[in-house]
Structures are given as structure tokens and as C-alpha cells.
Scaffold this motif. Structure first.
Motif, PDB file in Angstrom:
ATOM      1  N   SER A   1       0.803  -1.227   0.000  1.00  0.00           N
ATOM      2  CA  SER A   1       0.000   0.000   0.000  1.00  0.00           C
ATOM      3  C   SER A   1       0.839   1.282   0.000  1.00  0.00           C
ATOM      4  O   SER A   1       0.291   2.359  -0.244  1.00  0.00           O
ATOM      5  CB  SER A   1      -0.953   0.013   1.198  1.00  0.00           C
ATOM      6  N   THR A   2       2.139   1.180   0.278  1.00  0.00           N
ATOM      7  CA  THR A   2       2.985   2.384   0.306  1.00  0.00           C
ATOM      8  C   THR A   2       4.179   2.302  -0.642  1.00  0.00           C
ATOM      9  O   THR A   2       4.943   3.261  -0.745  1.00  0.00           O
ATOM     10  CB  THR A   2       3.490   2.654   1.743  1.00  0.00           C
ATOM     11  N   MET A   3       4.336   1.192  -1.325  1.00  0.00           N
ATOM     12  CA  MET A   3       5.498   1.006  -2.200  1.00  0.00           C
ATOM     13  C   MET A   3       5.559   2.072  -3.293  1.00  0.00           C
ATOM     14  O   MET A   3       6.610   2.692  -3.511  1.00  0.00           O
ATOM     15  CB  MET A   3       5.487  -0.379  -2.839  1.00  0.00           C
ATOM     16  N   ALA A   4       4.480   2.303  -3.998  1.00  0.00           N
ATOM     17  CA  ALA A   4       4.485   3.261  -5.110  1.00  0.00           C
ATOM     18  C   ALA A   4       4.785   4.676  -4.618  1.00  0.00           C
ATOM     19  O   ALA A   4       5.562   5.411  -5.246  1.00  0.00           O
ATOM     20  CB  ALA A   4       3.149   3.225  -5.844  1.00  0.00           C
ATOM     21  N   GLN A   5       4.198   5.057  -3.491  1.00  0.00           N
ATOM     22  CA  GLN A   5       4.435   6.397  -2.955  1.00  0.00           C
ATOM     23  C   GLN A   5       5.890   6.566  -2.516  1.00  0.00           C
ATOM     24  O   GLN A   5       6.473   7.628  -2.709  1.00  0.00           O
ATOM     25  CB  GLN A   5       3.487   6.685  -1.784  1.00  0.00           C
ATOM     26  N   ALA A   6       6.465   5.529  -1.922  1.00  0.00           N
ATOM     27  CA  ALA A   6       7.865   5.594  -1.501  1.00  0.00           C
ATOM     28  C   ALA A   6       8.780   5.746  -2.717  1.00  0.00           C
ATOM     29  O   ALA A   6       9.703   6.566  -2.718  1.00  0.00           O
ATOM     30  CB  ALA A   6       8.239   4.353  -0.695  1.00  0.00           C
ATOM     31  N   ARG A   7       8.512   4.982  -3.737  1.00  0.00           N
ATOM     32  CA  ARG A   7       9.323   5.088  -4.957  1.00  0.00           C
ATOM     33  C   ARG A   7       9.173   6.473  -5.588  1.00  0.00           C
ATOM     34  O   ARG A   7      10.138   7.053  -6.069  1.00  0.00           O
ATOM     35  CB  ARG A   7       8.940   3.997  -5.944  1.00  0.00           C
ATOM     36  N   HIS A   8       7.957   6.982  -5.597  1.00  0.00           N
ATOM     37  CA  HIS A   8       7.709   8.315  -6.154  1.00  0.00           C
ATOM     38  C   HIS A   8       8.478   9.381  -5.362  1.00  0.00           C
ATOM     39  O   HIS A   8       9.083  10.280  -5.942  1.00  0.00           O
ATOM     40  CB  HIS A   8       6.214   8.619  -6.157  1.00  0.00           C
ATOM     41  N   GLY A   9       8.451   9.264  -4.049  1.00  0.00           N
ATOM     42  CA  GLY A   9       9.176  10.214  -3.202  1.00  0.00           C
ATOM     43  C   GLY A   9      10.671  10.194  -3.487  1.00  0.00           C
ATOM     44  O   GLY A   9      11.316  11.242  -3.575  1.00  0.00           O
ATOM     45  N   MET A  10      11.228   9.007  -3.653  1.00  0.00           N
ATOM     46  CA  MET A  10      12.660   8.896  -3.956  1.00  0.00           C
ATOM     47  C   MET A  10      12.961   9.459  -5.348  1.00  0.00           C
ATOM     48  O   MET A  10      13.989  10.118  -5.543  1.00  0.00           O
ATOM     49  CB  MET A  10      13.131   7.456  -3.820  1.00  0.00           C
ATOM     50  N   ALA A  11      12.064   9.243  -6.292  1.00  0.00           N
ATOM     51  CA  ALA A  11      12.263   9.804  -7.638  1.00  0.00           C
ATOM     52  C   ALA A  11      12.263  11.330  -7.575  1.00  0.00           C
ATOM     53  O   ALA A  11      13.066  11.983  -8.258  1.00  0.00           O
ATOM     54  CB  ALA A  11      11.177   9.301  -8.583  1.00  0.00           C
ATOM     55  N   GLU A  12      11.388  11.894  -6.744  1.00  0.00           N
ATOM     56  CA  GLU A  12      11.379  13.352  -6.592  1.00  0.00           C
ATOM     57  C   GLU A  12      12.678  13.854  -5.979  1.00  0.00           C
ATOM     58  O   GLU A  12      13.148  14.939  -6.345  1.00  0.00           O
ATOM     59  CB  GLU A  12      10.169  13.803  -5.775  1.00  0.00           C
ATOM     60  N   HIS A  13      13.265  13.102  -5.072  1.00  0.00           N
ATOM     61  CA  HIS A  13      14.572  13.495  -4.527  1.00  0.00           C
ATOM     62  C   HIS A  13      15.592  13.627  -5.652  1.00  0.00           C
ATOM     63  O   HIS A  13      16.394  14.559  -5.676  1.00  0.00           O
ATOM     64  CB  HIS A  13      15.075  12.472  -3.504  1.00  0.00           C
ATOM     65  N   HIS A  14      15.562  12.693  -6.574  1.00  0.00           N
ATOM     66  CA  HIS A  14      16.516  12.737  -7.684  1.00  0.00           C
ATOM     67  C   HIS A  14      16.243  13.920  -8.608  1.00  0.00           C
ATOM     68  O   HIS A  14      17.174  14.539  -9.122  1.00  0.00           O
ATOM     69  CB  HIS A  14      16.522  11.404  -8.433  1.00  0.00           C
ATOM     70  N   GLU A  15      14.986  14.258  -8.794  1.00  0.00           N
ATOM     71  CA  GLU A  15      14.648  15.435  -9.593  1.00  0.00           C
ATOM     72  C   GLU A  15      15.189  16.704  -8.917  1.00  0.00           C
ATOM     73  O   GLU A  15      15.706  17.603  -9.586  1.00  0.00           O
ATOM     74  CB  GLU A  15      13.133  15.543  -9.776  1.00  0.00           C
ATOM     75  N   MET A  16      15.078  16.764  -7.595  1.00  0.00           N
ATOM     76  CA  MET A  16      15.610  17.912  -6.860  1.00  0.00           C
ATOM     77  C   MET A  16      17.134  17.969  -6.979  1.00  0.00           C
ATOM     78  O   MET A  16      17.709  19.052  -7.129  1.00  0.00           O
ATOM     79  CB  MET A  16      15.171  17.854  -5.394  1.00  0.00           C
ATOM     80  N   ASP A  17      17.779  16.806  -6.923  1.00  0.00           N
ATOM     81  CA  ASP A  17      19.239  16.760  -7.099  1.00  0.00           C
ATOM     82  C   ASP A  17      19.649  17.361  -8.438  1.00  0.00           C
ATOM     83  O   ASP A  17      20.632  18.100  -8.528  1.00  0.00           O
ATOM     84  CB  ASP A  17      19.756  15.320  -7.031  1.00  0.00           C
ATOM     85  N   GLU A  18      18.891  17.052  -9.485  1.00  0.00           N
ATOM     86  CA  GLU A  18      19.203  17.588 -10.810  1.00  0.00           C
ATOM     87  C   GLU A  18      19.023  19.105 -10.850  1.00  0.00           C
ATOM     88  O   GLU A  18      19.835  19.818 -11.457  1.00  0.00           O
ATOM     89  CB  GLU A  18      18.326  16.920 -11.873  1.00  0.00           C
ATOM     90  N   LEU A  19      18.005  19.609 -10.188  1.00  0.00           N
ATOM     91  CA  LEU A  19      17.797  21.060 -10.131  1.00  0.00           C
ATOM     92  C   LEU A  19      18.925  21.739  -9.358  1.00  0.00           C
ATOM     93  O   LEU A  19      19.375  22.824  -9.731  1.00  0.00           O
ATOM     94  CB  LEU A  19      16.432  21.380  -9.520  1.00  0.00           C
ATOM     95  N   VAL A  20      19.391  21.104  -8.282  1.00  0.00           N
ATOM     96  CA  VAL A  20      20.522  21.636  -7.522  1.00  0.00           C
ATOM     97  C   VAL A  20      21.775  21.637  -8.403  1.00  0.00           C
ATOM     98  O   VAL A  20      22.523  22.626  -8.426  1.00  0.00           O
ATOM     99  CB  VAL A  20      20.757  20.839  -6.217  1.00  0.00           C
ATOM    100  N   ASP A  21      22.004  20.562  -9.132  1.00  0.00           N
ATOM    101  CA  ASP A  21      23.152  20.505 -10.042  1.00  0.00           C
ATOM    102  C   ASP A  21      23.110  21.654 -11.045  1.00  0.00           C
ATOM    103  O   ASP A  21      24.128  22.292 -11.313  1.00  0.00           O
ATOM    104  CB  ASP A  21      23.188  19.171 -10.799  1.00  0.00           C
ATOM    105  N   ASP A  22      21.930  21.913 -11.593  1.00  0.00           N
ATOM    106  CA  ASP A  22      21.784  23.017 -12.547  1.00  0.00           C
ATOM    107  C   ASP A  22      22.097  24.359 -11.882  1.00  0.00           C
ATOM    108  O   ASP A  22      22.794  25.203 -12.462  1.00  0.00           O
ATOM    109  CB  ASP A  22      20.370  23.051 -13.133  1.00  0.00           C
ATOM    110  N   LEU A  23      21.595  24.558 -10.686  1.00  0.00           N
ATOM    111  CA  LEU A  23      21.863  25.810  -9.954  1.00  0.00           C
ATOM    112  C   LEU A  23      23.346  25.976  -9.658  1.00  0.00           C
ATOM    113  O   LEU A  23      23.878  27.082  -9.725  1.00  0.00           O
ATOM    114  CB  LEU A  23      21.076  25.839  -8.646  1.00  0.00           C
ATOM    115  N   ASN A  24      24.009  24.880  -9.318  1.00  0.00           N
ATOM    116  CA  ASN A  24      25.426  24.940  -8.977  1.00  0.00           C
ATOM    117  C   ASN A  24      26.273  25.419 -10.148  1.00  0.00           C
ATOM    118  O   ASN A  24      27.383  25.916  -9.946  1.00  0.00           O
ATOM    119  CB  ASN A  24      25.924  23.568  -8.516  1.00  0.00           C
TER     120      ASN A  24
END
Length: 155
Positions: free
Chosen positions: A62-85
Motif C-alpha cells: 500500500s505504500t510502495m508506489a508512494q515511496a518510490r515516487h518520493g525517492m524519484a522526486e529526490h533525484h529530480e531535486m538533485d538535478e535542479l541543484v546541479d543546474d543551480l550549482n
């Protein structure tokens, strides 16, 4: 303290830093300091959250998909930070790019607090909620103290 309370403390810090960054203009020391603190907060939070919150949630259907989605969003944020850097603080595009990061972070925090926390509350045993908070705080402190490689550019 339970895991949800521990995560919310970092969420509040992230929101506060993002808001303060948007109040700065140009390449000023305050912007540099706040941004470095913000990206370190994000990185430490994401790493500790993935290990101590999302990893246990992946075990439940019941929480697997949401957990995976949350981790994917972390990676999207990492990419935005890389761009800002890669950008100059004085560039007008810097604040535009930072707003994209801020919007992604705020969306992610809202998802967690208004959807994922409720689902997790139903599947995690009460004792785990407290032990996961302790684990999270230990992991977060370790990462926050710089024992974790962050995005290479310091901005």
C-alpha cells in the motif's frame, strides 16, 4: 518523537531557508550562505529519509508506489541543484531556476505531509515510528556534518 515529527522539523527548515533565499538579490554573501545551507539540508534529509522512512515503506504494497515516487522526486531535486550549482548567483536566471527547485521541494513536502504520512501511519507499527525517528535523526546528523558527499560544486 515519531518519524513524522522528525521529518517535519527538516521540512520546516527547508521551507524557511527557501523563503529567505527568495528575499535575497544578486551575488551577496547571504544568498551564498543560505543556498549552501539549503542544499546541504536537502541532501542530508533526502539520504536519511530514503534509508529510514522510504526503505521501510517499500516493504508494504500500500505504500510502495508512494515511496518510490518520493525517492524519484529526490533525484529530480538533485538535478535542479546541479543546474543551480553551474549558474552564477548574480544571473537573473539563477533566481528563476531556484524558484523551480523551491516549487519542487514544496510540492514534495506537501505530498509527504498530506498523503504519504497518512498511509505510512497505517502500516508502520507504533514502536517503529519512534525507532525510525531515532534512526533518521542519527543518519541526518551524520550526513549534515559532512560525512556524505554532496553535489561537487559549492555554488
Amino acid at each position: 518523537m515519531n518519524i513524522f515529527e522528525a521529518l517535519r522539523l527538516s521540512h520546516d527548515t527547508q521551507r524557511g531557508l527557501a523563503t529567505r533565499i527568495l528575499e535575497t538579490q544578486g551575488d551577496v554573501p547571504e544568498r551564498r550562505t543560505l543556498y549552501n545551507e539549503f542544499k546541504h539540508e536537502l541532501a542530508a534529509h533526502a539520504a536519511a529519509e530514503e534509508r529510514c522512512f522510504y526503505a521501510p515503506l517499500i516493504a508494504f504494497d500500500s505504500t510502495m508506489a508512494q515511496a518510490r515516487h518520493g525517492m524519484a522526486e529526490h533525484h529530480e531535486m538533485d538535478e535542479l541543484v546541479d543546474d543551480l550549482n553551474k549558474m552564477e548567483f548574480s544571473s537573473p536566471g539563477w533566481i528563476v531556476q531556484f524558484r523551480k527547485l523551491r516549487d519542487k521541494v514544496f510540492h514534495h513536502l506537501e505530498d509527504e505531509e498530506h498523503a504519504i504520512f497518512q498511509l505510512a501511519g497505517k502500516v508502520l507499527p507504533e514502536g517503529d515510528k519512534t525507532s525510525l525517528a531515532r534512526d533518521y535523526e542519527e543518519e541526518f546528523a551524520t550526513f549534515r556534518l559532512g560525512e556524505m558527499p554532496l553535489n561537487s560544486a559549492e555554488g
